[in-house]
Design a protein around this motif. Structure first.
Motif, short mmCIF file in Angstrom:
data_model
loop_
_atom_site.label_atom_id
_atom_site.label_comp_id
_atom_site.label_asym_id
_atom_site.label_seq_id
_atom_site.Cartn_x
_atom_site.Cartn_y
_atom_site.Cartn_z
N ILE A 189 11.20 -55.69 47.84
CA ILE A 189 10.73 -56.82 47.05
C ILE A 189 11.88 -57.41 46.24
O ILE A 189 12.06 -58.62 46.18
N TYR A 246 -5.03 -48.29 52.68
CA TYR A 246 -5.98 -48.48 51.59
C TYR A 246 -7.38 -48.76 52.13
O TYR A 246 -8.36 -48.16 51.70
N ILE A 306 3.80 -56.30 41.07
CA ILE A 306 5.19 -56.31 41.51
C ILE A 306 5.42 -57.45 42.50
O ILE A 306 6.44 -58.15 42.43
N LEU A 307 4.45 -57.67 43.39
CA LEU A 307 4.59 -58.75 44.37
C LEU A 307 4.65 -60.11 43.67
O LEU A 307 5.44 -60.99 44.04
N LEU A 350 -8.69 -57.41 44.64
CA LEU A 350 -8.93 -56.03 44.22
C LEU A 350 -8.53 -55.03 45.29
O LEU A 350 -8.40 -53.84 45.01
N SER A 351 -8.34 -55.50 46.55
CA SER A 351 -8.02 -54.55 47.61
C SER A 351 -6.55 -54.14 47.58
O SER A 351 -6.12 -53.30 48.34
N PHE A 352 -5.77 -54.75 46.69
CA PHE A 352 -4.39 -54.30 46.48
C PHE A 352 -4.34 -53.32 45.32
O PHE A 352 -5.02 -53.53 44.33
N PRO A 353 -3.52 -52.27 45.42
CA PRO A 353 -3.29 -51.49 44.21
C PRO A 353 -2.70 -52.41 43.15
O PRO A 353 -1.79 -53.19 43.46
N ILE A 359 -0.78 -52.32 40.56
CA ILE A 359 0.64 -52.31 40.21
C ILE A 359 1.45 -53.00 41.31
O ILE A 359 2.41 -53.72 41.04
N LEU A 360 1.02 -52.82 42.56
CA LEU A 360 1.71 -53.44 43.69
C LEU A 360 1.52 -54.96 43.66
O LEU A 360 2.45 -55.72 43.92
N ALA A 374 7.96 -60.49 42.08
CA ALA A 374 8.96 -60.76 43.10
C ALA A 374 8.92 -62.21 43.54
O ALA A 374 9.95 -62.82 43.82
#
Lengths: 336, 286
Positions: A294, A313, B134-135, B125-128, B130-131, B138
């Motif tokens: 990233i 996930y 970060i995305l 919501l299907s993403f963690p 924190i990720l 970025a």
């Protein structure tokens, strides 16, 4: 049951398509591209243009997108732009360490969380209940990265029991078969390497385990409180069963549902979100890999990594739902 | 609850019921005041170097010791709450506002709009989280403002779903139906009947999210996505202190400790608010 699972599986490609398209777009909304980020210092304009052409970055965005999708359908995740290594090879290197970390931390958080949650309800002692409640709210207030560093100071710097970083000692020889060291090192009987591997894994595992045990304990406590006052627990006691059997066989089976949901989601979150812990321990997993990708804006790494994490996930959520149906017969009938 | 005419004993009753929650709120307010008044409270300039006095262990002059450049750790901790706390408050308030608008729109209007909005929230919501944060950083670039946006953005679906779930039950309450049959307009019903009745659970959720936001903001600053290196900031101080674990372990110790105390006090405050505002949940502890 099977119909339900199939229906859920049908959603999988749609979710993956949405996630990969969103990632593809998010990376390209901002001006500039990875080649310019990585090579800006060493190349002049015509050289940059040449390299961009090799990666197809000079084409219109719709063409890039269709190209990306058709490759994805064939299971081709491409090469990392910064290193030229195939993404598939990097996932093979980075996924197993993170899965091992996730399993160890889940074992620790479930063990501590369930035991203390059950203890606070079943041991009829206010002091025990108070301690568990205080410890669990403390656990969920602790910053992960700080706990990791404090554990390093205590166990690595002062007691010298564990190494400060990495996955295995630098001078240790071992064979890679599946890259799951837990399997590889036992299969090859390499006990020296296995010891080194465990000593590297324990602190990151404890870091995540301790900080998430608080959630598990709170959830177990509230689920058990509800279940222990229910009619069938009273019936079980009236039948003269041992209190131990009442708690672990009758009450626990019902209290398990929310705990499994939480831990399933937690497992999925660790797969992609162990960034912080992996960073603290320089642990070579998915999290550090994705973070570097990233920061370098390496399109292929971020796309490949995020699609893979999302897949894990979503599959984890599906597994949780299926487990749910196995444990709770009421749901089995309602979904048919 | 017993009603006391005497204010003094009323506080006494409150204290017995909510002792830890009140203590948590007091600690959190104290931390906020110290952070706001940092320039008046801090004993030293947080950036002032004193190389001769580097790696000093805690003493009367430097209560928390000094770092690798001889800067006073206590003063840096006092200033260090500013980036994290301002980012967290801004993020939670913005997410609350955006989530309320989305939730009310979906829940009140219903139909395809509701379906579309809620599916979008599901994808987020299907993403963690924190990720996702970060995305977003970025995409937008490094910096505290973008960290704030990222945290706020990742919290929108939490509020949106909560608000929607309350709105769809309130729509069928008798007083709402009565208001509508009397000819009240939609904005009037939303403003006068729906919003006031959904405040308690939203306040409870916001305080829980504030604790999460403080943790996430310090984590994002820790991995270097937020403030510049060298800035007095709790997360950044722990990150820079990690290099000193052999020489001066007190440098990462204190900023992390204060993050823990802050998040803990917010969590206790939130628990108390939940018990007070939402008695149905009193014994549920989740």
């Amino acid at each position: 049951m099977i119909g339900y699972t199939l229906k859920r599986l049908l959603w999988l490609p749609i979710v993956l398509w949405a996630v990969s398209s969103l990632t593809f777009l998010a990376l390209r909304i901002v001006p500039g591209n990875p080649i310019q980020t990585i090579q800006n210092q060493v190349m002049d304009k015509s050289q940059l243009a040449q390299v961009e052409a090799v990666w197809g970055l000079d084409r219109p965005i719709t063409e890039q997108y269709l190209n990306f999708l058709s490759k994805l359908l064939r299971g081709d995740l491409g090469l990392a732009m910064s290193s030229g290594v195939p993404i598939r090879r990097m996932i093979f290197e980075r996924m197993p360490p993170t899965i091992e970390l996730a399993i160890v931390s889940l074992i620790i958080s479930t063990g501590i969380g369930v035991l203390s949650g059950v203890a606070s309800v079943t041991i009829r002692n206010r002091a025990v209940d108070y301690c568990v409640r205080t410890a669990s709210i403390l656990g969920l207030s602790l910053p992960l990265f700080w706990v990791g560093i404090m554990l390093i100071i205590l166990f690595s710097v002062n007691l010298r029991w564990t190494p400060t970083s990495g996955r295995i000692g630098a001078g240790v020889d071992y064979d890679v078969i599946t890259n799951f060291m837990f399997y590889d090192l036992i299969a090859t009987g390499n006990w020296e390497a296995f010891g080194s591997f465990l000593r590297h894994l324990i602190l990151p595992g404890v870091t995540i385990g301790l900080t998430s045990a608080g959630f598990v304990a709170r959830l177990t406590r509230s689920a058990m409180l509800e279940v222990m006052s229910s009619d069938y627990v009273r019936t079980a006691r009236a039948k003269g069963l041992y209190e131990r059997d009442v708690i672990w066989k009758h009450a626990m089976r019902n209290a398990l549902l929310p705990i499994i949901t939480l831990q399933g989601l937690q497992f999925g979150a660790i797969l992609g979100g162990a960034v912080i812990t992996e960073r603290v321990f320089s642990y070579p997993g998915m999290g550090t890999w994705l973070l570097d990708g990233i920061l370098e804006r390496d399109y292929s790494v971020v796309q490949g990594g995020i699609i893979f994490v999302a897949l894990a996930y979503v599959l984890m959520n599906l597994l949780v739902d299926i487990l749910y149906h196995i444990i709770d017969p009421r749901l089995r009938h309602s979904s048919q | 609850m017993r009603v006391d005419k005497n204010t003094g004993s009323r506080i006494g009753v409150l204290w017995r019921r909510y002792d830890i929650a009140l203590l948590g709120s007091a600690v959190f307010i104290a931390i906020l005041l110290i952070t706001i008044l940092a320039s008046a409270v801090a004993p030293y300039d947080p950036m002032a170097r004193d190389i001769k006095n580097r790696f000093a262990t805690p003493s009367a002059e430097n209560a928390f010791g000094t770092d690798q450049l001889g800067r006073d750790v206590l003063s840096r901790v006092i200033y260090g709450g500013r980036p994290i706390l301002s980012a967290s408050f801004t993020a939670v308030i913005s997410a609350l506002a955006a989530g309320t608008i989305i939730g009310v729109a979906g829940g009140y209007l219903g139909g395809w709009l509701d379906t579309a909005l809620m599916r979008l929230m599901d994808v987020m919501l299907s993403f963690p989280s924190i990720l996702l944060a970060i995305l977003i950083v970025a995409t937008l670039g490094l910096g505290l403002l973008n960290v704030t946006v990222a945290i706020g953005f990742s919290m929108v679906p939490v509020f949106a779903r909560l608000v929607r779930s309350i709105v769809i039950t309130l729509v069928y309450e008798e007083y709402v139906i009565a208001a509508r049959s009397l000819g009240a307009s939609d904005p009037h019903i939303i403003w006068k009947h729906i919003l006031p009745n959904m405040m308690p659970p939203i306040i409870v959720q916001a305080s829980a999210m504030l604790a999460v936001a403080i943790g996430t903001a310090s984590a994002l600053n820790f991995i270097g996505l937020g403030v510049e290196p060298g800035t007095p900031d709790w997360g950044m101080m722990v990150a820079e202190g990690q290099r000193l674990i052999f020489d001066a372990p007190h440098v990462p110790l204190f900023p992390g400790l204060i993050i823990t105390i802050t998040v803990l006090s917010v969590n206790y405050m939130g628990d108390g608010l939940r018990d007070h505002l939402d008695p149905k949940l009193r014994h549920q502890d989740i």
